[in-house]
Design a protein around this motif. Sequence first.
Motif, PDB file in Angstrom:
ATOM      1  N   SER A  67       0.816  -1.213   0.000  1.00  0.00           N
ATOM      2  CA  SER A  67       0.000   0.000   0.000  1.00  0.00           C
ATOM      3  C   SER A  67       0.849   1.263   0.000  1.00  0.00           C
ATOM      4  O   SER A  67       0.459   2.286  -0.572  1.00  0.00           O
ATOM      5  CB  SER A  67      -0.925   0.012   1.224  1.00  0.00           C
ATOM      6  OG  SER A  67      -1.828  -1.064   1.182  1.00  0.00           O
ATOM      7  N   GLU A  68       2.003   1.190   0.649  1.00  0.00           N
ATOM      8  CA  GLU A  68       2.880   2.347   0.736  1.00  0.00           C
ATOM      9  C   GLU A  68       3.812   2.473  -0.460  1.00  0.00           C
ATOM     10  O   GLU A  68       4.608   3.415  -0.539  1.00  0.00           O
ATOM     11  CB  GLU A  68       3.715   2.277   2.023  1.00  0.00           C
ATOM     12  CG  GLU A  68       2.894   2.383   3.293  1.00  0.00           C
ATOM     13  CD  GLU A  68       2.249   3.748   3.447  1.00  0.00           C
ATOM     14  OE1 GLU A  68       2.827   4.744   2.973  1.00  0.00           O
ATOM     15  OE2 GLU A  68       1.149   3.827   4.022  1.00  0.00           O
ATOM     16  N   GLY A  69       3.747   1.522  -1.395  1.00  0.00           N
ATOM     17  CA  GLY A  69       4.601   1.577  -2.572  1.00  0.00           C
ATOM     18  C   GLY A  69       6.029   1.154  -2.325  1.00  0.00           C
ATOM     19  O   GLY A  69       6.908   1.379  -3.167  1.00  0.00           O
ATOM     20  N   VAL A  70       6.299   0.505  -1.174  1.00  0.00           N
ATOM     21  CA  VAL A  70       7.654   0.047  -0.869  1.00  0.00           C
ATOM     22  C   VAL A  70       8.000  -1.170  -1.708  1.00  0.00           C
ATOM     23  O   VAL A  70       9.113  -1.309  -2.225  1.00  0.00           O
ATOM     24  CB  VAL A  70       7.794  -0.278   0.634  1.00  0.00           C
ATOM     25  CG1 VAL A  70       9.185  -0.827   0.949  1.00  0.00           C
ATOM     26  CG2 VAL A  70       7.512   0.969   1.463  1.00  0.00           C
ATOM     27  N   ILE A  71       7.048  -2.108  -1.849  1.00  0.00           N
ATOM     28  CA  ILE A  71       7.232  -3.303  -2.662  1.00  0.00           C
ATOM     29  C   ILE A  71       5.990  -3.508  -3.520  1.00  0.00           C
ATOM     30  O   ILE A  71       4.915  -2.990  -3.209  1.00  0.00           O
ATOM     31  CB  ILE A  71       7.503  -4.563  -1.801  1.00  0.00           C
ATOM     32  CG1 ILE A  71       6.377  -4.761  -0.780  1.00  0.00           C
ATOM     33  CG2 ILE A  71       8.860  -4.466  -1.117  1.00  0.00           C
ATOM     34  CD1 ILE A  71       6.535  -6.009   0.075  1.00  0.00           C
ATOM     35  N   ALA A  72       6.142  -4.296  -4.577  1.00  0.00           N
ATOM     36  CA  ALA A  72       5.013  -4.536  -5.479  1.00  0.00           C
ATOM     37  C   ALA A  72       4.947  -5.973  -5.966  1.00  0.00           C
ATOM     38  O   ALA A  72       3.971  -6.358  -6.605  1.00  0.00           O
ATOM     39  CB  ALA A  72       5.087  -3.601  -6.686  1.00  0.00           C
ATOM     40  N   ARG A  73       5.977  -6.782  -5.640  1.00  0.00           N
ATOM     41  CA  ARG A  73       6.014  -8.170  -6.101  1.00  0.00           C
ATOM     42  C   ARG A  73       6.521  -9.072  -4.985  1.00  0.00           C
ATOM     43  O   ARG A  73       7.272  -8.638  -4.104  1.00  0.00           O
ATOM     44  CB  ARG A  73       6.921  -8.312  -7.330  1.00  0.00           C
ATOM     45  CG  ARG A  73       6.479  -7.484  -8.515  1.00  0.00           C
ATOM     46  CD  ARG A  73       7.389  -7.731  -9.726  1.00  0.00           C
ATOM     47  NE  ARG A  73       8.795  -7.475  -9.411  1.00  0.00           N
ATOM     48  CZ  ARG A  73       9.344  -6.276  -9.420  1.00  0.00           C
ATOM     49  NH1 ARG A  73       8.613  -5.203  -9.696  1.00  0.00           N
ATOM     50  NH2 ARG A  73      10.621  -6.125  -9.138  1.00  0.00           N
ATOM     51  N   GLY A  74       6.113 -10.326  -5.040  1.00  0.00           N
ATOM     52  CA  GLY A  74       6.442 -11.273  -3.983  1.00  0.00           C
ATOM     53  C   GLY A  74       7.924 -11.455  -3.745  1.00  0.00           C
ATOM     54  O   GLY A  74       8.374 -11.615  -2.607  1.00  0.00           O
ATOM     55  N   GLU A  75       8.717 -11.431  -4.807  1.00  0.00           N
ATOM     56  CA  GLU A  75      10.154 -11.679  -4.650  1.00  0.00           C
ATOM     57  C   GLU A  75      10.867 -10.548  -3.919  1.00  0.00           C
ATOM     58  O   GLU A  75      12.023 -10.696  -3.508  1.00  0.00           O
ATOM     59  CB  GLU A  75      10.821 -11.923  -6.005  1.00  0.00           C
ATOM     60  CG  GLU A  75      10.792 -10.740  -6.956  1.00  0.00           C
ATOM     61  CD  GLU A  75       9.605 -10.773  -7.902  1.00  0.00           C
ATOM     62  OE1 GLU A  75       9.683 -10.137  -8.970  1.00  0.00           O
ATOM     63  OE2 GLU A  75       8.597 -11.439  -7.572  1.00  0.00           O
ATOM     64  N   GLN A  76      10.190  -9.409  -3.751  1.00  0.00           N
ATOM     65  CA  GLN A  76      10.810  -8.289  -3.039  1.00  0.00           C
ATOM     66  C   GLN A  76      10.690  -8.418  -1.524  1.00  0.00           C
ATOM     67  O   GLN A  76      11.325  -7.668  -0.794  1.00  0.00           O
ATOM     68  CB  GLN A  76      10.166  -6.977  -3.495  1.00  0.00           C
ATOM     69  CG  GLN A  76      10.422  -6.652  -4.961  1.00  0.00           C
ATOM     70  CD  GLN A  76       9.702  -5.410  -5.410  1.00  0.00           C
ATOM     71  OE1 GLN A  76       8.511  -5.227  -5.125  1.00  0.00           O
ATOM     72  NE2 GLN A  76      10.397  -4.530  -6.114  1.00  0.00           N
ATOM     73  N   THR A 236      -9.745   2.313  -1.369  1.00  0.00           N
ATOM     74  CA  THR A 236      -9.640   2.441  -2.821  1.00  0.00           C
ATOM     75  C   THR A 236      -8.178   2.504  -3.239  1.00  0.00           C
ATOM     76  O   THR A 236      -7.757   1.871  -4.212  1.00  0.00           O
ATOM     77  CB  THR A 236     -10.378   3.703  -3.292  1.00  0.00           C
ATOM     78  OG1 THR A 236     -11.713   3.695  -2.772  1.00  0.00           O
ATOM     79  CG2 THR A 236     -10.432   3.783  -4.808  1.00  0.00           C
ATOM     80  N   GLN A 237      -7.406   3.260  -2.484  1.00  0.00           N
ATOM     81  CA  GLN A 237      -5.980   3.382  -2.785  1.00  0.00           C
ATOM     82  C   GLN A 237      -5.257   2.058  -2.598  1.00  0.00           C
ATOM     83  O   GLN A 237      -4.419   1.662  -3.410  1.00  0.00           O
ATOM     84  CB  GLN A 237      -5.356   4.467  -1.899  1.00  0.00           C
ATOM     85  CG  GLN A 237      -3.931   4.819  -2.265  1.00  0.00           C
ATOM     86  CD  GLN A 237      -2.929   4.395  -1.200  1.00  0.00           C
ATOM     87  OE1 GLN A 237      -3.296   3.863  -0.160  1.00  0.00           O
ATOM     88  NE2 GLN A 237      -1.663   4.622  -1.473  1.00  0.00           N
ATOM     89  N   LYS A 238      -5.594   1.320  -1.541  1.00  0.00           N
ATOM     90  CA  LYS A 238      -4.966   0.019  -1.300  1.00  0.00           C
ATOM     91  C   LYS A 238      -5.311  -0.972  -2.415  1.00  0.00           C
ATOM     92  O   LYS A 238      -4.461  -1.746  -2.865  1.00  0.00           O
ATOM     93  CB  LYS A 238      -5.392  -0.520   0.062  1.00  0.00           C
ATOM     94  CG  LYS A 238      -4.772   0.211   1.246  1.00  0.00           C
ATOM     95  CD  LYS A 238      -5.298  -0.337   2.566  1.00  0.00           C
ATOM     96  CE  LYS A 238      -4.732   0.453   3.756  1.00  0.00           C
ATOM     97  NZ  LYS A 238      -3.275   0.276   3.915  1.00  0.00           N
ATOM     98  N   ALA A 239      -6.574  -0.951  -2.863  1.00  0.00           N
ATOM     99  CA  ALA A 239      -6.975  -1.825  -3.964  1.00  0.00           C
ATOM    100  C   ALA A 239      -6.184  -1.484  -5.219  1.00  0.00           C
ATOM    101  O   ALA A 239      -5.724  -2.374  -5.955  1.00  0.00           O
ATOM    102  CB  ALA A 239      -8.471  -1.691  -4.211  1.00  0.00           C
ATOM    103  N   SER A 240      -6.018  -0.190  -5.463  1.00  0.00           N
ATOM    104  CA  SER A 240      -5.259   0.252  -6.631  1.00  0.00           C
ATOM    105  C   SER A 240      -3.818  -0.240  -6.587  1.00  0.00           C
ATOM    106  O   SER A 240      -3.275  -0.725  -7.591  1.00  0.00           O
ATOM    107  CB  SER A 240      -5.282   1.776  -6.712  1.00  0.00           C
ATOM    108  OG  SER A 240      -4.294   2.269  -7.586  1.00  0.00           O
ATOM    109  N   MET A 241      -3.185  -0.136  -5.438  1.00  0.00           N
ATOM    110  CA  MET A 241      -1.784  -0.534  -5.316  1.00  0.00           C
ATOM    111  C   MET A 241      -1.594  -2.027  -5.555  1.00  0.00           C
ATOM    112  O   MET A 241      -0.512  -2.471  -5.939  1.00  0.00           O
ATOM    113  CB  MET A 241      -1.256  -0.145  -3.932  1.00  0.00           C
ATOM    114  CG  MET A 241      -1.220   1.350  -3.678  1.00  0.00           C
ATOM    115  SD  MET A 241      -0.186   2.270  -4.844  1.00  0.00           S
ATOM    116  CE  MET A 241       1.453   1.715  -4.347  1.00  0.00           C
ATOM    117  N   ALA A 242      -2.643  -2.818  -5.337  1.00  0.00           N
ATOM    118  CA  ALA A 242      -2.560  -4.262  -5.553  1.00  0.00           C
ATOM    119  C   ALA A 242      -3.055  -4.670  -6.932  1.00  0.00           C
ATOM    120  O   ALA A 242      -3.052  -5.849  -7.277  1.00  0.00           O
ATOM    121  CB  ALA A 242      -3.366  -4.994  -4.477  1.00  0.00           C
TER     122      ALA A 242
END
Length: 300
Positions: A67-76, A236-242
Amino acid sequence: MCDDRRVGRITQRRRVTRITLGHAPSERADVLAVEEPLEIRVGGLPLAITMRTPGSDVELAAGFLVSEGVIARGEQFSAARYCVDATAEDRATGTVSNTYNVLDVALAPGVPAPDPSLARTFFTTSSCGLCGKDSIEAVRTSSQHPVADDPLVVSAQLLTTLPDRLREQQAVFEKTGGLHAAALVDGATGELLVLREDVGRHNAVDKVVGWALMNDRLPLTGTVLMVSGRASFELTQKASMAGIPMLAAVSAPSSLAVELAEELGMTLVGFLRGESMVVYTGIDRIEDAQLALPQEELVP
């Protein structure tokens, strides 16, 4: 990695007095949903403190980082462990015990640490996942998983089944009446992929997103996020980030949630109850919408 699904008590029993007008007071045992703080650290450095229901804490931390944009994929995401914070006196007397309320996350090698500006200066309460943010502009985080072009199409009939299915799976709510829930549904098959409960609606969503991250399912294309309460800007923002293209709620959305959903190209559904719903944005993703929605005038 630790299996934290059963760490800490989820419910607590208390003696209470029930008062009903015209009847004598009666004492009985009541079951409460537990609310405790969780400090999330990354690489040993404090990032945020949230009030949550214990359990699925690693998922909660992972979803929060998405949600905070720190990571976006599982391998991170590398690992997480509970920490013991104790004074020198505690250690000397041997009274140190793990409360399971401090969780330290290790990111994968090469993944940048969170920007220091992300550190929350206030508690993130169970009712607000954005407390401590300096401005609305600061939470319009840029997602790596845009949803505008997601081809998801869901039948209105399927959507009307989701609130009851959500309620049926809320085991702790059944005992306490005090938890929110968030569930992820496959829009094509209607399969309920995961459901999580928490005293905070934003925490429940973070746990769902964290589950997806740790199972290498991001972005969550073709899915519906169903929530038990209202649809706020933060959800809404959390859904967007995912990368979730559709958010549905049993209650009302906020004006800012609708504005953000429209801006992102996300479908936002509110007041999903019984056989009716209100579609605020992205109606093209709902099959047979013209047959399912009542033709009512909007009341300012």
